[in-house]
Design a protein around this motif. Sequence first.
Motif, PDB file in Angstrom:
ATOM      1  N   THR A 165       5.577   4.855   2.514  1.00 53.49           N
ATOM      2  CA  THR A 165       4.839   5.203   3.742  1.00 53.49           C
ATOM      3  C   THR A 165       3.705   4.190   3.987  1.00 53.49           C
ATOM      4  OG1 THR A 165       5.299   7.493   3.205  1.00 53.49           O
ATOM      5  CG2 THR A 165       3.656   7.114   4.906  1.00 53.49           C
ATOM      6  N   GLU A 166       3.000   3.828   2.902  1.00 58.12           N
ATOM      7  CA  GLU A 166       1.892   2.856   3.065  1.00 58.12           C
ATOM      8  C   GLU A 166       2.416   1.502   3.552  1.00 58.12           C
ATOM      9  OE1 GLU A 166       0.134   2.836  -0.799  1.00 58.12           O
ATOM     10  OE2 GLU A 166      -1.063   4.641  -0.419  1.00 58.12           O
ATOM     11  N   GLU A 201       3.259   1.733   7.189  1.00 53.60           N
ATOM     12  CA  GLU A 201       2.032   1.823   7.986  1.00 53.60           C
ATOM     13  C   GLU A 201       1.381   0.441   8.098  1.00 53.60           C
ATOM     14  OE1 GLU A 201       1.394   4.311   9.790  1.00 53.60           O
ATOM     15  OE2 GLU A 201      -0.372   3.291  10.587  1.00 53.60           O
ATOM     16  N   ARG A 213       3.277  -1.562  10.580  1.00 56.98           N
ATOM     17  CA  ARG A 213       2.977  -1.100  11.937  1.00 56.98           C
ATOM     18  C   ARG A 213       1.636  -1.667  12.410  1.00 56.98           C
ATOM     19  NH1 ARG A 213       4.446   4.034  10.609  1.00 56.98           N
ATOM     20  NH2 ARG A 213       6.658   4.094  11.067  1.00 56.98           N
TER      21      ARG A 213
END
Length: 358
Positions: free
Chosen positions: A313-314, A317, A320
């Motif tokens: 997830t990190e 992110e 992004r």
Amino acid sequence: MKTADGARGTRSEGPRKLVLCVLCGLPAAGKSTFARALGQRLRQEQGWAVGVVAYDDVIPETFLDGAGARPRPSQWKLLRQELLKYLEYFLMAVVSGCQMSAPPNRTEAMWEDFITCLKDQDLIFSAVFEAQSCYLLMKTAVSRPLLLILDDNFYYQSMRYEVYQLARKYSLGFCQLFLDCPLETCLQRNGQRPRALPAETIHLMGRKIEKPNPEKNAWEHNSLTIQSPACASEASLEVTDLLCIALENPVKYVEDNVKQKETDRIICSTNILHKVDQTLRRIVSQTMKEAKDEQVLPYNLKLLAEELNKLKTEFLEDLRQGNKKYLCFQQTIDIPDVTSFFHYEKDNIVQKYFSKQH
Ligand SMILES: Nc1ncnc2c1ncn2[C@@H]1O[C@H](COP(=O)(O)OP(=O)(O)OP(=O)(O)O)[C@@H](O)[C@H]1O
């Protein structure tokens, strides 16, 4: 570049108001007749400078295969594009207020016809500057709104789009007038001309013609259909309105381009994020399978899964947010690079739970 200041051609105040107007329609629809009348009316009523560029006049007869014939389509396309290049040289001079230069690798006879066309309409004149001949802009061409009417069949939208691109490149107004004349009328008028086209050519064009379609093509929104033969006088108010709108609302090159680039970037990065997400998921599930094979305790398996998913997830992110360390020199995200960074961090976590090193 030498300017025309001090001669009749003087630099204008403020941005130039300039519009490219494409006339399209079948042969003998009455385009040239209409263009001449429109030019005359706008010079008188609006005080604009007007240039009508009739392709048939500028592209020399030596290119025609025989009486009334046109060059082959591929040859015509090249000549049309060459003529647009000439037009661009004229536009550059108008936009900058400087003298007009001659393009290299030109077809001399065609260039001469183009120059004659502009001279005859009081847009340029020849001068000798430092022992070299050059073309200077007439004062009318730089001091008044300038309308350039391009008179050809323009039966494919791709032909018209080339002119639109030119308008966009120099932030000029752009509009289209489609002379909608019944095929039978065109055939009849054509038959009465001294150098009539073969009727089959008109039939063929009638089948192929792509009328302006503003609903489908946003760039064609400044278009007007004029019903011929009733045309000229009834449509005059609408035509003037269209031209004024085009004159006041030039095609915005930079803005459109930036918007498009931003859209492309978002689409591109969304695709890349999706690909990276899939790759990292595969790595996580493969690592969990290896951990089970290594007989890692169930409680540790749960912690490992949580840590790996958090890491994934990190990473996503970070991507992004446009974290620079994942960008290659072309400023695009390099998936193999991201994967190897992920493997490195994942191995640090895995070491805590595996009895063996990975
Ligand atoms: N509104 C009109 N009413 C009657 N005849 C017309 C009208 N407009 C043009 N014509 C005649 O039709 C013939 C073709 O006109 P014109 O040359 O203007 O057509 P064009 O669309 O420019 O043709 P091309 O594409 O082949 O150059 C000419 O003889 C012209 O006099």
